[in-house]
Design a protein around this motif. Structure first.
Motif, mmCIF file in Angstrom:
data_model
loop_
_atom_site.group_PDB
_atom_site.id
_atom_site.type_symbol
_atom_site.label_atom_id
_atom_site.label_comp_id
_atom_site.label_asym_id
_atom_site.label_seq_id
_atom_site.Cartn_x
_atom_site.Cartn_y
_atom_site.Cartn_z
ATOM 1 N N SER A 26 -18.274 5.018 98.672
ATOM 2 C CA SER A 26 -17.758 4.523 99.946
ATOM 3 C C SER A 26 -18.922 4.179 100.859
ATOM 4 N N LEU A 27 -18.628 3.396 101.876
ATOM 5 C CA LEU A 27 -19.673 3.055 102.847
ATOM 6 C C LEU A 27 -20.195 4.323 103.525
ATOM 7 N N ALA A 28 -19.294 5.266 103.778
ATOM 8 C CA ALA A 28 -19.698 6.537 104.401
ATOM 9 C C ALA A 28 -20.666 7.297 103.498
ATOM 10 N N GLN A 29 -20.390 7.305 102.187
ATOM 11 C CA GLN A 29 -21.333 7.939 101.245
ATOM 12 C C GLN A 29 -22.672 7.195 101.251
ATOM 13 N N GLY A 30 -22.588 5.860 101.353
ATOM 14 C CA GLY A 30 -23.801 5.052 101.394
ATOM 15 C C GLY A 30 -24.664 5.382 102.600
ATOM 16 N N TRP A 31 -24.038 5.641 103.731
ATOM 17 C CA TRP A 31 -24.778 5.999 104.949
ATOM 18 C C TRP A 31 -25.455 7.356 104.788
ATOM 19 N N LYS A 32 -24.705 8.320 104.226
ATOM 20 C CA LYS A 32 -25.301 9.650 103.986
ATOM 21 C C LYS A 32 -26.463 9.550 103.012
ATOM 22 N N LEU A 33 -26.267 8.749 101.974
ATOM 23 C CA LEU A 33 -27.324 8.551 100.977
ATOM 24 C C LEU A 33 -28.562 7.931 101.638
ATOM 25 N N ALA A 34 -28.346 6.924 102.473
ATOM 26 C CA ALA A 34 -29.468 6.263 103.160
ATOM 27 C C ALA A 34 -30.212 7.255 104.061
ATOM 28 N N GLN A 35 -29.458 8.127 104.735
ATOM 29 C CA GLN A 35 -30.108 9.106 105.619
ATOM 30 C C GLN A 35 -30.963 10.087 104.820
ATOM 31 N N LEU A 36 -30.412 10.555 103.687
ATOM 32 C CA LEU A 36 -31.163 11.511 102.864
ATOM 33 C C LEU A 36 -32.353 10.850 102.182
ATOM 34 N N TRP A 37 -32.175 9.574 101.820
ATOM 35 C CA TRP A 37 -33.216 8.881 101.049
ATOM 36 C C TRP A 37 -34.344 8.381 101.943
ATOM 37 N N TYR A 38 -33.977 7.875 103.102
ATOM 38 C CA TYR A 38 -34.974 7.211 103.944
ATOM 39 C C TYR A 38 -35.351 7.969 105.211
ATOM 40 N N GLY A 39 -34.705 9.098 105.460
ATOM 41 C CA GLY A 39 -34.951 9.827 106.711
ATOM 42 C C GLY A 39 -36.400 10.225 106.930
ATOM 43 N N ASP A 40 -37.136 10.464 105.838
ATOM 44 C CA ASP A 40 -38.524 10.929 105.977
ATOM 45 C C ASP A 40 -39.543 9.843 105.612
ATOM 46 N N ARG A 41 -39.094 8.607 105.505
ATOM 47 C CA ARG A 41 -39.964 7.564 104.954
ATOM 48 C C ARG A 41 -41.204 7.278 105.809
ATOM 49 N N LEU A 42 -41.099 7.504 107.115
ATOM 50 C CA LEU A 42 -42.246 7.222 107.985
ATOM 51 C C LEU A 42 -43.132 8.454 108.210
ATOM 52 N N SER A 43 -42.804 9.537 107.542
ATOM 53 C CA SER A 43 -43.613 10.742 107.662
ATOM 54 C C SER A 43 -44.900 10.602 106.865
ATOM 55 N N THR A 44 -45.981 11.180 107.397
ATOM 56 C CA THR A 44 -47.247 11.175 106.651
ATOM 57 C C THR A 44 -47.115 12.035 105.396
ATOM 58 N N LYS A 45 -46.120 12.915 105.386
ATOM 59 C CA LYS A 45 -45.955 13.828 104.239
ATOM 60 C C LYS A 45 -45.032 13.266 103.163
ATOM 61 N N TRP A 46 -44.532 12.042 103.368
ATOM 62 C CA TRP A 46 -43.594 11.483 102.387
ATOM 63 C C TRP A 46 -44.240 11.357 101.005
ATOM 64 N N ARG A 47 -43.490 11.718 100.009
ATOM 65 C CA ARG A 47 -43.898 11.532 98.612
ATOM 66 C C ARG A 47 -42.703 10.974 97.849
#
Lengths: 72, 152
Positions: A26-47
């Motif tokens: 669902s789109l709602a699942q897609g939003w949750k997935l995007a938050q979990l996947w990309y939430g830390d992308r701008l962190s210097t600690k991202w791996r």
């Protein structure tokens, strides 16, 4: 990874392209997935996520089964 | 300090430079622009981008320039994302949602049905998805996603 109006439109697209139906969420699942996947992308600690970590993210939004497996 | 640690730091610095450039300018930096900005050579930038592409977070075009800086696309797609007065392109609906998720900002995604092209705008506000209708279809299993990313 495309967005569709309904299951019927997914089926029609698969027919047009001669593709078997893949995975849906669902789109709602897609939003949750995007938050979990990309939430830390701008962190210097991202791996990059290891396969097991990625599967854990998928499970976290209810995406389970062979289609979502990355590990053997 | 080990050589790999030094490389890690360089790659990390370059990675963040690319994201910040994208955010500030609304477009992807060219390899030559990256080299100038981080005061290094073009071959060293290309080597770093190749390492960063191993995870598929970055992906390169055939000419060595960036194509994907996930969730951003360096080239126009069917997933334009507007945040305030700025806009970018996501590579797919997941990545388009990834832009407001990454930025923690309100956004509007000008998506359309993959089948009939009916407009399906998606709005994110206050960390919540305001649009509820819509189904995301992923054509290939997860372990095959990067065999043909454009199709996936």
């Amino acid at each position: 990874m495309l967005l569709f109006r309904s299951e019927r439109h997914v089926d029609r697209w698969c027919e047009q392209w001669g593709r078997q139906r893949g995975g849906t969420l669902s789109l709602a699942q897609g939003w949750k997935l995007a938050q979990l996947w990309y939430g830390d992308r701008l962190s210097t600690k991202w791996r990059p996520k290891a396969a097991a970590e990625a599967e854990s993210v998928f499970r976290g939004v209810g995406l389970v089964g062979e289609f979502w497996k990355l590990t053997r | 300090m080990s050589a790999s640690k030094i490389l890690d730091q360089f790659d990390g610095r370059l990675r963040l430079f690319v994201y910040r450039y994208f955010l500030r300018r609304g477009r992807c930096p060219a390899v030559s622009e990256i080299a100038k900005a981080v005061a290094t050579t073009i071959p060293k930038v290309r080597a770093s981008l190749a390492r960063l592409s191993e995870s598929h977070a970055f992906m390169l075009q055939e000419d060595g320039e960036l194509w994907r800086v996930a969730p951003f696309s360096a080239i126009p797609t069917a997933f334009p994302v507007t945040v305030g007065r700025r806009s970018w392109f996501g590579n797919c609906i997941w990545d388009a949602l990834g832009i407001p998720a990454m930025l923690g900002k309100d956004a509007r995604i000008s998506a359309a049905c993959g089948c009939c092209n009916l407009a399906m705008p998606v709005t994110v506000k206050g960390g919540r998805l305001l649009t509820t209708d819509g189904i995301i279809h992923i054509a290939v299993p997860a372990r095959d996603w990067y065999k043909d990313v454009a199709f996936t």
